[in-house]
Design a protein around this motif. Structure first.
Motif: not given
Length: 556
Positions: A125-153
């Motif tokens: 986290y930016i400027g905040e304490e970060t513990k193990r298992l805190d959520g910091t990225s979408p690495a475990r999401l294995r597919v794209s989202t609508l936002g990803d496709e919108l940015r790509y297009a």
């Protein structure tokens, strides 16, 4: 006469040709929305919207119901209905077997360690304490989202920004290329992580410097409506002797008397976290100039409102607390729409509102209605299963993490131990399932070997559970409790996570004057239909794993 008759024929032919040309001309597509707003109310059963709709104000849920298309039979159509799985479905249009987010927490089969749906030790986290298992990225999401496709297009010119009271609520809506901001329990700030940027932009720094989260200290949450409006709700819980009052008035303070983590965590229960979330969303609209993109492309804003989930967990969807919170949320959403109307113009905005899951009633409420309902102690259940397998096979600790039931309904077996002791996984799974299905409150157990070999077919429930199963991440067994039962070791509150309708049936409302035909739709719909529908309207390709349909019946 002949001349007049010929002239008439000529005129008629000309009119017919003009009509045919007009009919053949392609109909101009409406302009794309300048801003797409996706609202996810965490833990909102559709039945609550229907039950309390007569008390809503004019500009929030009522506006969506009257000016938008809403589906009464919409579902999160997978078997493990929890926050992470539901949020992953909204803008990916995918089921867990593809998108890979099978629960909030699960066990890594390779290490035997517990993992979290959005944890990633590579980022903080930016400027905040970060513990193990805190959520910091979408690495475990294995597919794209609508936002990803919108940015790509759009060549990355479209902006995708999400905000939530929970890290998983923001990160799983943002996808791989959006930007997520989440509430920090320790400080009450909204912050992003180094996955997205090295430091916050100036508008976020300015927002944080104002410390809006501190203004609620010492305030109470009281009923919004007259007492008579809550006559059919369950009464407030009895006060806790020597502890915080759990009913109305609900106070915001800390034991230390200071602005500390106790106070900021307490803000999650009740209306003020959602108020802060929508306030931060306004700051994002202005800071990022959303809806006024200089490149002339649409932007996407995702807002996950987390507090209703916390309230329903603590008190149940039948409580005065939940009822009042939904009424307050209605007024907050109305205020947000009013803001967007002035800032961008709602005629230029497409709005979707849904939920990540529903909720079971508390066991006590169900019992009062003569429904069999209990809580299942997950830790005891797993310890009992481990003991049973040791008795049958002569090998201890075949159940991974048996002392903790907190990754249920997934149950993991130790494949290394089975191989070492020459045990067949199918034999151990069958023995485990047979014992579990004989325990109080357990309805059915789905086995890995059964699912992978196509044996779990035939019923609606089996379809939902197969969708919930991911080959790489899921357990060797998935437990389904009986209707109205649920896993919980406490003596109060309730939860969600089952394939039953009270957990799957959620609101699905779509509003956009230029694109959507208002009305109440009784057709079956799924949350995974949102992404393909928006992709169609935004003229971008659907996300990679999307399996939903375009809700063509709602389109102008």
């Amino acid at each position: 006469m002949i001349h007049k008759f010929s002239h008439s024929i000529f005129v008629a032919a000309a009119l017919a040709a003009a009509f045919q040309a007009q009919a053949a001309a392609p109909t101009a597509a409406p302009a794309q929305p300048k801003l797409v707003v996706v609202l996810v109310v965490d833990g909102l059963p559709n039945e609550q919207v229907l039950r309390y709709r007569d008390q809503f104000g004019q500009g929030g849920f009522r506006r969506l119901l009257e000016q938008g298309a809403w589906f009464s039979n919409a579902h999160q159509a997978h078997g493990i209905t929890v926050t992470a799985v539901g949020h992953a479905a909204v803008l990916s249009g995918a089921y867990p077997y593809q998108h890979g987010v099978i629960a909030n927490n699960w066990i890594d089969a390779a290490t035997g360690e517990q993992v979290y749906c959005t944890d990633d030790a590579s980022y903080s986290y930016i400027g905040e304490e970060t513990k193990r298992l805190d959520g910091t990225s979408p690495a475990r999401l294995r597919v794209s989202t609508l936002g990803d496709e919108l940015r790509y297009a759009s060549g990355n010119r479209a902006k995708v920004v999400t905000v939530s009271g929970k890290d998983r609520g923001a990160i799983l809506l943002a996808g791989k290329t959006g930007t997520a901001y989440m509430y920090m329990d320790k400080t009450g700030n909204f912050a992003s992580s180094t996955y997205y940027m090295a430091q916050h932009p100036e508008w976020v720094q300015r927002y944080q410097a104002g410390k809006p989260q501190n203004r609620y200290y010492g305030k109470n949450w009281n009923l919004l409506l007259p007492e008579s409006a809550y006559a059919n709700d369950m009464p407030d819980p009895a006060p806790v002797v020597g502890g915080a009052r759990n009913g109305f008035p609900f106070s915001y303070y800390s034991e230390s008397g200071e602005l500390d983590s106790g106070y900021y965590a307490r803000l999650r229960t009740g209306p003020y976290l959602d108020e802060l979330t929508l306030e931060f969303a306004r700051a994002a609209v202005e800071g990022e100039n959303l809806g006024r993109n200089a490149a002339g492309v649409p932007d996407l804003l995702g807002v996950s409102l987390s507090s209703h989930d916390y309230v329903n967990h603590a008190y149940g969807p039948e409580s005065r607390m939940s009822h009042d919170h939904l009424q307050r949320l209605d007024r907050m959403i109305a205020g947000f729409f009013s803001y967007l109307d002035k800032r961008i113009g709602m005629d230029n905005v497409m709005v979707v509102l849904t939920a990540d899951h529903g909720f079971a009633n508390t066991a006590e409420f169900s019992q009062g209605r003569r429904v069999e309902a209990q809580r299942i102690d997950g830790n005891k259940l797993m310890q009992g299963l481990d003991a049973q397998l040791a008795k049958v096979f002569g090998v201890e600790k075949l159940v991974v993490g048996s002392a903790k039931g907190n990754v249920l309904p997934n149950i993991y077996l130790d494949h290394g131990l089975m191989e070492k002791n020459k045990l067949k996984p199918d034999d151990v799974e069958k023995a485990a399932a047979a014992w579990l299905e004989a325990q109080p409150g357990v309805n059915e157990v789905y086995r890995r070997q059964q699912i992978e070999n196509g044996g779990a077919n035939g019923t609606r429930q089996s379809l939902l559970m197969r969708r919930a199963f991911n080959h790489q991440a899921s357990g060797d067994l998935i437990l389904v409790h009986k209707p109205f039962w649920y896993v919980g070791s406490g003596t109060s509150g309730t939860t969600h996570g089952s394939p039953y309708a009270y957990d799957t049936n959620v609101p699905l409302m779509v509003m956009g004057k230029q694109w959507i035909k208002p009305g109440a739709y009784g057709q079956y719909a799924e949350v995974v239909d949102i992404a393909p529908t928006l992709a169609h309207l935004l003229r971008v390709r659907p996300p990679a794993g999307a399996e939903g349909r375009v809700l063509t019946e709602t389109l102008r």
